[in-house]
Design a protein around this motif. Structure first.
Motif, PDB file in Angstrom:
ATOM      1  N   PHE A   1       3.429   1.762 -13.186  1.00 59.43           N
ATOM      2  CA  PHE A   1       2.107   3.301 -12.946  1.00 59.43           C
ATOM      3  C   PHE A   1       2.456   4.142 -13.623  1.00 59.43           C
ATOM      4  CE2 PHE A   1       1.580  -0.853 -10.235  1.00 59.43           C
ATOM      5  CZ  PHE A   1       1.184  -1.300 -10.637  1.00 59.43           C
ATOM      6  N   VAL A   2       1.256   4.642 -14.321  1.00 55.25           N
ATOM      7  CA  VAL A   2       1.634   5.624 -14.772  1.00 55.25           C
ATOM      8  C   VAL A   2       0.346   7.028 -13.346  1.00 55.25           C
ATOM      9  CG1 VAL A   2       0.715   7.962 -16.094  1.00 55.25           C
ATOM     10  CG2 VAL A   2       2.459   6.132 -17.151  1.00 55.25           C
ATOM     11  N   ILE A   3       0.955   7.202 -11.982  1.00 57.39           N
ATOM     12  CA  ILE A   3       0.759   7.589 -10.926  1.00 57.39           C
ATOM     13  C   ILE A   3      -0.299   8.996 -11.535  1.00 57.39           C
ATOM     14  CG2 ILE A   3       0.196   8.335  -8.563  1.00 57.39           C
ATOM     15  CD1 ILE A   3       2.713   6.921  -8.461  1.00 57.39           C
ATOM     16  N   LYS A   4      -1.681   9.163 -11.499  1.00 58.63           N
ATOM     17  CA  LYS A   4      -2.323  10.612 -11.884  1.00 58.63           C
ATOM     18  C   LYS A   4      -2.204  11.310 -10.864  1.00 58.63           C
ATOM     19  CE  LYS A   4      -5.505   7.673 -14.376  1.00 58.63           C
ATOM     20  NZ  LYS A   4      -7.857   7.714 -14.154  1.00 58.63           N
ATOM     21  N   PRO A   5      -2.348  12.300 -12.021  1.00 60.67           N
ATOM     22  CA  PRO A   5      -1.990  14.291 -10.883  1.00 60.67           C
ATOM     23  C   PRO A   5      -2.914  13.698  -9.620  1.00 60.67           C
ATOM     24  CG  PRO A   5      -1.396  14.469 -13.453  1.00 60.67           C
ATOM     25  CD  PRO A   5      -1.843  13.359 -13.194  1.00 60.67           C
ATOM     26  N   LYS A   6      -4.003  13.635  -9.939  1.00 64.47           N
ATOM     27  CA  LYS A   6      -4.907  13.279  -9.021  1.00 64.47           C
ATOM     28  C   LYS A   6      -4.542  12.384  -7.216  1.00 64.47           C
ATOM     29  CE  LYS A   6      -8.196  10.120  -9.931  1.00 64.47           C
ATOM     30  NZ  LYS A   6      -9.593   9.992 -10.131  1.00 64.47           N
ATOM     31  N   TYR A   7      -4.276  11.717  -7.857  1.00 61.86           N
ATOM     32  CA  TYR A   7      -3.399  11.077  -7.082  1.00 61.86           C
ATOM     33  C   TYR A   7      -2.235  10.942  -6.361  1.00 61.86           C
ATOM     34  CZ  TYR A   7      -6.910   8.037  -8.759  1.00 61.86           C
ATOM     35  OH  TYR A   7      -7.973   6.913  -8.933  1.00 61.86           O
ATOM     36  N   ILE A   8      -0.750  11.702  -6.720  1.00 59.26           N
ATOM     37  CA  ILE A   8       0.211  12.344  -6.082  1.00 59.26           C
ATOM     38  C   ILE A   8      -0.503  13.572  -5.659  1.00 59.26           C
ATOM     39  CG2 ILE A   8       2.285  14.451  -6.523  1.00 59.26           C
ATOM     40  CD1 ILE A   8       2.350  12.237  -9.411  1.00 59.26           C
ATOM     41  N   TYR A   9      -1.703  14.397  -5.827  1.00 58.95           N
ATOM     42  CA  TYR A   9      -2.313  15.607  -4.650  1.00 58.95           C
ATOM     43  C   TYR A   9      -2.591  15.223  -3.719  1.00 58.95           C
ATOM     44  CZ  TYR A   9      -1.748  18.349  -9.036  1.00 58.95           C
ATOM     45  OH  TYR A   9      -1.879  18.347 -10.397  1.00 58.95           O
ATOM     46  N   LEU A  10      -3.084  14.315  -3.111  1.00 53.09           N
ATOM     47  CA  LEU A  10      -3.737  13.220  -2.252  1.00 53.09           C
ATOM     48  C   LEU A  10      -3.005  12.655  -1.385  1.00 53.09           C
ATOM     49  CD1 LEU A  10      -6.957  11.657  -3.716  1.00 53.09           C
ATOM     50  CD2 LEU A  10      -7.041  13.796  -2.168  1.00 53.09           C
ATOM     51  N   GLY A  11      -1.661  11.893  -2.036  1.00 50.27           N
ATOM     52  CA  GLY A  11      -0.472  11.354  -1.347  1.00 50.27           C
ATOM     53  C   GLY A  11      -0.193  12.360  -0.670  1.00 50.27           C
ATOM     54  N   ILE A  12       0.029  13.837  -1.363  1.00 52.68           N
ATOM     55  CA  ILE A  12       0.817  14.953  -0.144  1.00 52.68           C
ATOM     56  C   ILE A  12       0.117  15.287   0.941  1.00 52.68           C
ATOM     57  CG2 ILE A  12       1.548  17.323  -0.252  1.00 52.68           C
ATOM     58  CD1 ILE A  12       2.617  16.687  -3.142  1.00 52.68           C
ATOM     59  N   ILE A  13      -1.292  15.795   0.510  1.00 53.67           N
ATOM     60  CA  ILE A  13      -1.873  15.476   1.561  1.00 53.67           C
ATOM     61  C   ILE A  13      -2.496  14.655   2.984  1.00 53.67           C
ATOM     62  CG2 ILE A  13      -4.390  16.441   1.675  1.00 53.67           C
ATOM     63  CD1 ILE A  13      -4.969  17.556  -0.949  1.00 53.67           C
ATOM     64  N   PHE A  14      -2.577  13.157   2.006  1.00 52.27           N
ATOM     65  CA  PHE A  14      -2.678  12.221   3.543  1.00 52.27           C
ATOM     66  C   PHE A  14      -1.341  12.406   3.861  1.00 52.27           C
ATOM     67  CE2 PHE A  14      -1.608   8.216   4.437  1.00 52.27           C
ATOM     68  CZ  PHE A  14      -3.471   7.469   4.807  1.00 52.27           C
ATOM     69  N   SER A  15      -0.118  12.802   3.172  1.00 54.89           N
ATOM     70  CA  SER A  15       1.212  12.269   4.178  1.00 54.89           C
ATOM     71  C   SER A  15       1.287  13.249   5.333  1.00 54.89           C
ATOM     72  CB  SER A  15       2.384  12.068   3.331  1.00 54.89           C
ATOM     73  OG  SER A  15       2.716  11.174   2.239  1.00 54.89           O
ATOM     74  N   LEU A  16       1.023  14.241   4.777  1.00 56.18           N
ATOM     75  CA  LEU A  16       0.947  16.187   5.730  1.00 56.18           C
ATOM     76  C   LEU A  16       0.825  15.737   6.970  1.00 56.18           C
ATOM     77  CD1 LEU A  16       0.620  18.929   3.177  1.00 56.18           C
ATOM     78  CD2 LEU A  16       2.550  17.843   4.779  1.00 56.18           C
ATOM     79  N   PHE A  17      -0.617  14.375   6.597  1.00 49.70           N
ATOM     80  CA  PHE A  17      -1.390  14.226   7.689  1.00 49.70           C
ATOM     81  C   PHE A  17      -1.496  13.381   8.337  1.00 49.70           C
ATOM     82  CE2 PHE A  17      -5.172  11.861   9.268  1.00 49.70           C
ATOM     83  CZ  PHE A  17      -6.302  12.727  10.221  1.00 49.70           C
ATOM     84  N   ILE A  18      -0.668  12.544   7.895  1.00 42.04           N
ATOM     85  CA  ILE A  18      -0.155  11.439   9.138  1.00 42.04           C
ATOM     86  C   ILE A  18       1.273  12.149  10.097  1.00 42.04           C
ATOM     87  CG2 ILE A  18       1.452   9.139   8.811  1.00 42.04           C
ATOM     88  CD1 ILE A  18      -1.732   8.924   8.301  1.00 42.04           C
ATOM     89  N   GLY A  19       2.073  12.560   9.079  1.00 46.90           N
ATOM     90  CA  GLY A  19       2.967  13.305   9.337  1.00 46.90           C
ATOM     91  C   GLY A  19       2.322  14.625  10.688  1.00 46.90           C
TER      92      GLY A  19
END
Length: 273
Positions: free
Chosen positions: A113-131
């Protein structure tokens, strides 16, 4: 088991520790050389990045992992050619060199897949929340899951010195987030420089999320995320390439400072000892 057979094969010809270590190093650096050659637009710059970020902590102390990672990273180009079975075979072989290679398995799907930038930004935020807020929940889950605890070994056992805790204060987390964001923001320009742009970005995104979510396990987070963090050997030179010729020299000086510091921190007496 695989490394055992490699060791046995070398010792068939000699019992010299020097020859053994030299042979393993030669194999590792052969695949690293292939990585520099295939992925980086500035191979010499790639070598400098590798030496400062990974060399002392990986190739001088984790020789099994160093060899396995070099092989996995090099053969990720198979995903661009849609040779997924061959890539799976590479993971299987390297898994027997070092168990951490299994972390490379999800790129079989992510690489499609070509992961869209917005999903990368959301993924970082989600990971920070979980961590940040559920780090202890993740820690407890890993320790109580039979499969994950078997792979993690002493690195996830509560009483083990190897399972010492960390948090989001780890500076490497923020360094990787910065590199990932820069690599994503300039997607249009950078994707024209390398056919492997999206594979590298997907892998780096994946490993950064692992580093963040698993931050409570300092060592195991570093050892699992470091596989695709190796793509920095190509990503950082590509980012530098966007600058004008006049400003590149200034950027080289700016980058030299943190990389020299990283190398100095990694090259500490306890590694040699």
């Amino acid at each position: 088991m695989g490394f055992y057979y490699l060791t046995a094969f070398i010792k068939t010809f000699t019992n010299s520790q020097t020859i053994f270590l030299t042979t393993v190093s030669a194999l590792t650096f052969f695949f690293l050389y292939k990585c520099f050659e295939k992925y980086s637009i500035y191979p010499i710059f790639a070598v400098a990045v590798y030496l400062s970020r990974f060399y002392t902590g990986r190739n001088m102390t984790q020789i099994r992992a160093g060899l396995a990672i070099a092989i996995v990273v090099y053969f990720t180009f198979l995903l661009l050619q849609r040779k997924r079975w061959q890539y799976l075979l590479v993971i299987l072989i390297t898994y027997y060199l070092h168990k951490s290679a299994i972390i490379a398995l999800p790129l079989l799907l992510l690489g499609r897949f070509v992961i869209k930038p917005k999903y990368i930004y959301l993924g970082i935020i989600f990971s920070l929340f979980i961590g940040g807020y559920y780090g202890e929940v993740v820690r407890a889950y890993v320790q109580n899951n039979e499969f994950l605890s078997d792979i993690g070994g002493s690195y996830v056992v509560e009483e083990s010195i190897k399972a010492f805790r960390n948090d989001l204060g780890n500076p490497v987390i923020w360094y990787q987030i910065f590199v990932l964001l820069a690599f994503t923001i300039y997607e249009k320009k950078l994707s024209k420089l390398s056919p492997y742009y999206y594979i590298m970005r997907n892998g780096y995104f994946y490993c950064t999320c692992i580093l963040i979510i698993m931050c409570r396990f300092a060592i195991i987070a570093a050892r699992t995320s470091t596989i695709f963090a190796t793509f920095e050997i190509a990503m950082v030179p590509m980012l530098v390439n966007m600058w004008s010729s006049k400003n590149k020299y200034l950027l080289y000086v700016i980058l030299a400072i943190p990389y020299v510091v990283l190398f100095a921190l990694n090259w500490s007496p306890h590694y040699v000892k």
